[in-house]
Write a protein that holds these residues in place. Structure first.
Motif, mmCIF file in Angstrom:
data_model
loop_
_atom_site.group_PDB
_atom_site.id
_atom_site.type_symbol
_atom_site.label_atom_id
_atom_site.label_comp_id
_atom_site.label_asym_id
_atom_site.label_seq_id
_atom_site.Cartn_x
_atom_site.Cartn_y
_atom_site.Cartn_z
ATOM 1 N N GLY A 42 0.792 -1.231 0.000
ATOM 2 C CA GLY A 42 0.000 0.000 0.000
ATOM 3 C C GLY A 42 0.819 1.273 0.000
ATOM 4 O O GLY A 42 0.335 2.322 0.416
ATOM 5 N N CYS A 45 -0.769 3.900 -2.213
ATOM 6 C CA CYS A 45 -2.035 4.332 -1.603
ATOM 7 C C CYS A 45 -1.782 5.293 -0.438
ATOM 8 O O CYS A 45 -2.530 6.251 -0.234
ATOM 9 N N SER A 57 -8.651 2.718 -4.806
ATOM 10 C CA SER A 57 -9.055 1.318 -4.653
ATOM 11 C C SER A 57 -8.476 0.422 -5.734
ATOM 12 O O SER A 57 -8.293 -0.779 -5.537
ATOM 13 N N ASP A 111 2.471 -4.869 5.448
ATOM 14 C CA ASP A 111 1.030 -5.107 5.475
ATOM 15 C C ASP A 111 0.718 -5.971 6.699
ATOM 16 O O ASP A 111 1.220 -7.092 6.818
ATOM 17 N N THR A 113 -1.694 -7.656 7.390
ATOM 18 C CA THR A 113 -2.435 -8.873 7.066
ATOM 19 C C THR A 113 -1.585 -9.893 6.310
ATOM 20 O O THR A 113 -2.075 -10.967 5.973
ATOM 21 N N ASN A 143 0.623 -0.949 7.559
ATOM 22 C CA ASN A 143 -0.555 -0.483 6.824
ATOM 23 C C ASN A 143 -1.687 -1.519 6.858
ATOM 24 O O ASN A 143 -1.475 -2.676 7.174
ATOM 25 N N LYS A 144 -2.888 -1.053 6.516
ATOM 26 C CA LYS A 144 -4.118 -1.853 6.449
ATOM 27 C C LYS A 144 -4.608 -2.249 7.851
ATOM 28 O O LYS A 144 -5.134 -3.349 8.058
ATOM 29 N N ASP A 146 -7.157 -1.308 9.164
ATOM 30 C CA ASP A 146 -8.620 -1.436 9.139
ATOM 31 C C ASP A 146 -9.059 -2.884 8.948
ATOM 32 O O ASP A 146 -10.215 -3.232 9.219
ATOM 33 N N LEU A 147 -8.148 -3.757 8.513
ATOM 34 C CA LEU A 147 -8.486 -5.166 8.267
ATOM 35 C C LEU A 147 -8.115 -6.024 9.475
ATOM 36 O O LEU A 147 -7.352 -6.988 9.376
ATOM 37 N N ARG A 151 -5.697 -9.802 10.350
ATOM 38 C CA ARG A 151 -4.365 -9.490 10.873
ATOM 39 C C ARG A 151 -3.518 -10.752 11.070
ATOM 40 O O ARG A 151 -3.971 -11.735 11.638
ATOM 41 N N SER A 173 -4.058 3.203 8.183
ATOM 42 C CA SER A 173 -4.863 2.654 7.096
ATOM 43 C C SER A 173 -4.925 3.648 5.948
ATOM 44 O O SER A 173 -5.470 4.744 6.095
ATOM 45 N N LYS A 175 -6.670 3.201 3.444
ATOM 46 C CA LYS A 175 -8.060 3.192 2.980
ATOM 47 C C LYS A 175 -8.908 4.198 3.730
ATOM 48 O O LYS A 175 -9.632 4.998 3.128
#
Length: 232
Positions: A42, A45, A57, A111, A113, A143-144, A146-147, A151, A173, A175
């Motif tokens: 990301g 992003c 996106s 990331d 995740t 990053n990310k 929000d997910l 994780r 995040s 996003k």
């Protein structure tokens, strides 16, 4: 008002996204940033969220390098950030390594995740330490965030890695925009503090910092204002 333009340079297949702002360029310093990390974490992003306040996106993978700018304020000083977003693919490492030199700040992204992207951080950190100057501020970003349900890397584990390696750290995040500003601004604050503490030689190209004195037009404008207000 801001505009964005993209150009593709053939040969090295380097995509360059530049941002310009209308009006006078009033800033005291220029800080060079690089964003590094595996493909798909990301990075682009994050850059777009910070410079445009939008989430891409359908963001394509970076081919070579992308570039963006934004003017911020730290301790009353306007600072222009020049941000180089590097490709994460191994085949581009030889190209992107040249952009490490002269970086005042390095945002190293993984990331949360995908554990594999976290496991590769040591390699990215080695490059950052070997190719930048000793005072380059390295900021670790997960990053990310929000997910949460997906994780794979606990916050505490990454925080320990950051502490052991003397890195600044946060999760964010791209996003939702959560804490994206913090990552870029905290890096700038640390760089500015290094300037105040005398840890950076602004005359050295490798510092990643340029001091921009008042332009001649600004000085002439100030003189004209004084003349007009004079009651002599």
């Amino acid at each position: 008002m801001r505009t964005i333009s993209r150009t593709d340079r053939s040969r090295d297949a380097v995509r360059c996204t530049t941002m310009t702002e209308s009006g006078p360029y009033n800033y005291s310093y220029i800080f060079k940033y690089i964003i590094i990390g595996d493909m798909g974490v990301g990075k682009s992003c994050l850059l777009h969220q910070f410079t445009e306040k939008k989430f891409m996106s359908d963001c394509p993978h970076t081919i070579g390098v992308e570039f963006g700018t934004r003017i911020i304020e730290v301790a009353g000083q306007k600072i222009k950030l020049q941000i180089w977003d590097t490709a994460g693919q191994e085949r581009f490492r030889a190209v992107t390594r040249s952009y490490y030199r002269g970086a005042a700040g390095a945002l190293m992204v993984y990331d949360v995740t995908r554990r594999s992207t976290y496991n590769h951080l040591s390699s990215w950190l080695t490059d950052a330490r070997n190719l930048t100057n000793p005072n380059t501020v390295i900021f670790l970003i997960g990053n990310k965030s929000d997910l949460e349900a997906q994780r794979e890397v606990p916050y505490e584990e990454a925080k320990q890695f950051a502490d052991e390696n003397g890195l600044m750290f946060l999760e964010c995040s791209a996003k939702t925009g959560d804490r994206v500003e913090d990552a870029f601004l905290e890096t700038a604050r640390k760089i500015y503090q290094n300037i105040q503490d005398g840890n950076l030689d602004l005359n050295a190209a490798e510092s990643g910092v340029q001091h921009k004195p008042q332009t001649q037009n600004t000085l002439l404008g100030n003189i004209q204002d004084k003349k007009e207000s004079c009651n002599c």
